[in-house]
Write a protein that holds these residues in place. Structure first.
Motif, PDB file in Angstrom:
ATOM      1  N   CYS A  39     -30.771  32.951   2.863  1.00  0.00           N
ATOM      2  CA  CYS A  39     -30.717  34.256   2.205  1.00  0.00           C
ATOM      3  C   CYS A  39     -32.072  34.656   1.611  1.00  0.00           C
ATOM      4  O   CYS A  39     -32.169  35.652   0.913  1.00  0.00           O
ATOM      5  N   HIS A  40     -33.096  33.866   1.859  1.00  0.00           N
ATOM      6  CA  HIS A  40     -34.391  34.146   1.266  1.00  0.00           C
ATOM      7  C   HIS A  40     -35.451  33.394   2.068  1.00  0.00           C
ATOM      8  O   HIS A  40     -35.135  32.450   2.792  1.00  0.00           O
ATOM      9  N   LEU A  41     -36.702  33.828   1.937  1.00  0.00           N
ATOM     10  CA  LEU A  41     -37.810  33.091   2.540  1.00  0.00           C
ATOM     11  C   LEU A  41     -38.340  32.087   1.526  1.00  0.00           C
ATOM     12  O   LEU A  41     -38.213  32.285   0.315  1.00  0.00           O
ATOM     13  N   GLU A  42     -38.947  31.011   2.007  1.00  0.00           N
ATOM     14  CA  GLU A  42     -39.527  30.009   1.116  1.00  0.00           C
ATOM     15  C   GLU A  42     -40.990  29.785   1.470  1.00  0.00           C
ATOM     16  O   GLU A  42     -41.451  30.157   2.551  1.00  0.00           O
ATOM     17  N   ALA A  43     -41.702  29.130   0.533  1.00  0.00           N
ATOM     18  CA  ALA A  43     -43.142  28.957   0.692  1.00  0.00           C
ATOM     19  C   ALA A  43     -43.496  28.185   1.957  1.00  0.00           C
ATOM     20  O   ALA A  43     -44.493  28.471   2.619  1.00  0.00           O
ATOM     21  N   GLU A  44     -42.660  27.211   2.312  1.00  0.00           N
ATOM     22  CA  GLU A  44     -42.955  26.395   3.488  1.00  0.00           C
ATOM     23  C   GLU A  44     -42.957  27.260   4.759  1.00  0.00           C
ATOM     24  O   GLU A  44     -43.773  27.067   5.661  1.00  0.00           O
ATOM     25  N   MET A  45     -42.019  28.219   4.805  1.00  0.00           N
ATOM     26  CA  MET A  45     -41.946  29.104   5.968  1.00  0.00           C
ATOM     27  C   MET A  45     -43.224  29.928   6.073  1.00  0.00           C
ATOM     28  O   MET A  45     -43.785  30.083   7.159  1.00  0.00           O
TER      29      MET A  45
END
Lengths: 122, 320
Positions: free
Chosen positions: B170-176
């Motif tokens: 439901c969200h993007l993360e820093a690793e992506m």
């Protein structure tokens, strides 16, 4: 829901520090202004930790308030929610300080059996 | 997320490079070994699902009321307490700071665009890219659960884009973003627009390493949204009120909405635009130019001058 992602981070951090021991109890500090719902964490905790060193562990959540100051009477305001009021009734308070953290405070891990403990039990 | 057991199906994010058409998977989660069976888990009673604040784990004098008192007490006294005092999202924040450093070293302005689904993020981006073509280098990271629709729309403008599909996320993360930045390899002095998954809740928690979050709210959504979703508006530096061409047709009080936004975040800037008619976009482009120039640091300056320039730059980008 992102509470799952949060629990995955908790599993990773606790597993790293637990070594081979099983984790029995995890204590979190969640600020009242943090973007995480304790109920949602409890809801998916058991399932999310299955198959990990945290399986079967108990989750304890401590709520940490934010702090502010009333712009009308200058009193300190302890905030337990986003839209808090001063004791004087005013809603004009400064932007909050703190209260948005999401921390693993501590954990209890299973003891590694020693000769003494084995002798007592048997 | 599986609606039966709540697990994430072992889902990992998929990245599609719109230039080459190649797709690859990043960041497999631990749930991939979870046996995904829809049987009863027997967890209907969460006996330990309550909040309390006593130091249970450190007090070994509490009474026991079962037969094996001495054994239980003995084992209990041997449980090892480990103090962690660790930020839960430490790993994400560490990667976010790494992204931030990488971007700053190249004078790249990265913005995290957040909103509900349908507020007009992609349309605004299409219009921005077309209007600023030739004057500002922009690349785009698109985030959605599924499809490459948005990245394809961006690609049609001639702009470099990459699509992240989170599957159930439901969200993007820093690793992506870290993976994708390597893929995109944006040039120095450019802008990277990260269009997050449409969601006014979860992205607020996850720092990607951006310079600022920009929340887009459309006038068809209701003026009370800043109060209903305070965390997102508190986390954002700029609120873009979109679709103002529709104001004659909706009961939306602009002043009330702006007041609510300032109640949650006194420092948030507000711009009113229509991505379709172009009204108000000059203000958005001016904000972008200011943010991009505030980003840059003259590396020939002395340390003191750099500090002054940095402070002045920050002050400039705060004023509309």
């Amino acid at each position: 829901m992102h509470e799952l992602a949060v629990i995955e981070s908790i599993v990773e951090a606790c597993s790293d520090h637990a070594g081979n021991a099983r984790v029995l109890h995890v204590t979190l500090e969640i600020g009242v202004l943090a973007c995480v719902t304790p109920d949602a964490l409890h809801f998916c905790y058991d399932i999310a930790v299955e198959g990990t060193p945290l399986e079967g562990s108990e989750l304890e959540i401590l709520r940490i308030p934010a702090h502010s100051r009333c712009l009308d009477c200058s009193s300190e305001v302890v905030m337990y929610e986003m839209f808090a009021r001063c004791a004087c009734g005013s809603i004009n308070i400064e932007p909050p300080r703190g209260g948005d953290g999401l921390r693993i405070k501590s954990m209890e891990i299973e003891p590694v059996p020693t000769r003494d403990s084995i002798a007592e039990v048997s | 997320m599986c609606t039966t057991c709540g697990c994430s199906d072992g889902a990992a994010a998929t990245v599609t490079d719109m230039l080459t058409g190649k797709a690859y998977v990043i960041g497999a989660h631990a749930h991939e070994q979870h046996a995904h069976e829809h049987h009863a888990h027997g967890h209907s009673e969460h006996s330990h699902g309550h909040d309390h604040d006593h130091a249970h784990s450190h007090d070994h004098d509490h009474p026991h009321d079962h037969a094996h008192d001495h054994i239980h007490a003995h084992l209990h006294s041997r449980t090892h307490s480990v103090t962690l005092e660790q930020d839960v999202l430490a790993k994400n924040n560490r990667l976010a700071e790494r992204n931030r450093g990488w971007l700053e070293s190249r004078n790249i302005l990265a913005l995290n665009l957040v909103s509900s689904p349908g507020a007009g993020k992609t349309t605004l981006l299409e219009r921005t890219i077309r209007d600023l073509s030739g004057t500002m280098s922009i690349s785009v990271v698109e985030g959605d659960q599924e499809t490459t629709f948005d990245a394809e729309r961006i690609r049609a403008t001639g702009c470099r884009s990459v699509q992240i599909n989170t599957g159930t996320g439901c969200h993007l993360e820093a690793e992506m973003l870290a993976h994708v930045l390597k893929q995109l390899d944006p040039p120095a002095d450019s802008v990277v627009m990260v269009e997050n998954v449409g969601n006014l809740v979860c992205p607020a928690l996850f720092d990607l390493g951006e310079q600022a979050k920009v929340v887009i709210l459309s006038v068809t959504e209701g003026a009370d949204k800043p109060l209903k979703y305070p965390h997102m508006f508190r986390a954002s530096s700029l609120m873009i009120l979109n679709k103002i061409d529709l104001l004659p047709h909706v009961a939306f009080d602009v002043d009330t909405c702006i007041d609510y936004a300032h109640r949650v975040n006194p420092d948030i800037e507000v711009l009113q635009v229509s991505a379709t008619t172009g009204e108000g976009l000059a203000g958005w482009y001016a904000w972008l130019r200011r943010a991009l120039s505030a980003n840059s640091i003259d590396t020939n300056c002395s340390d003191d001058a750099i500090e002054v320039q940095r402070e002045t730059g920050v002050a400039k980008s705060q004023n509309v």
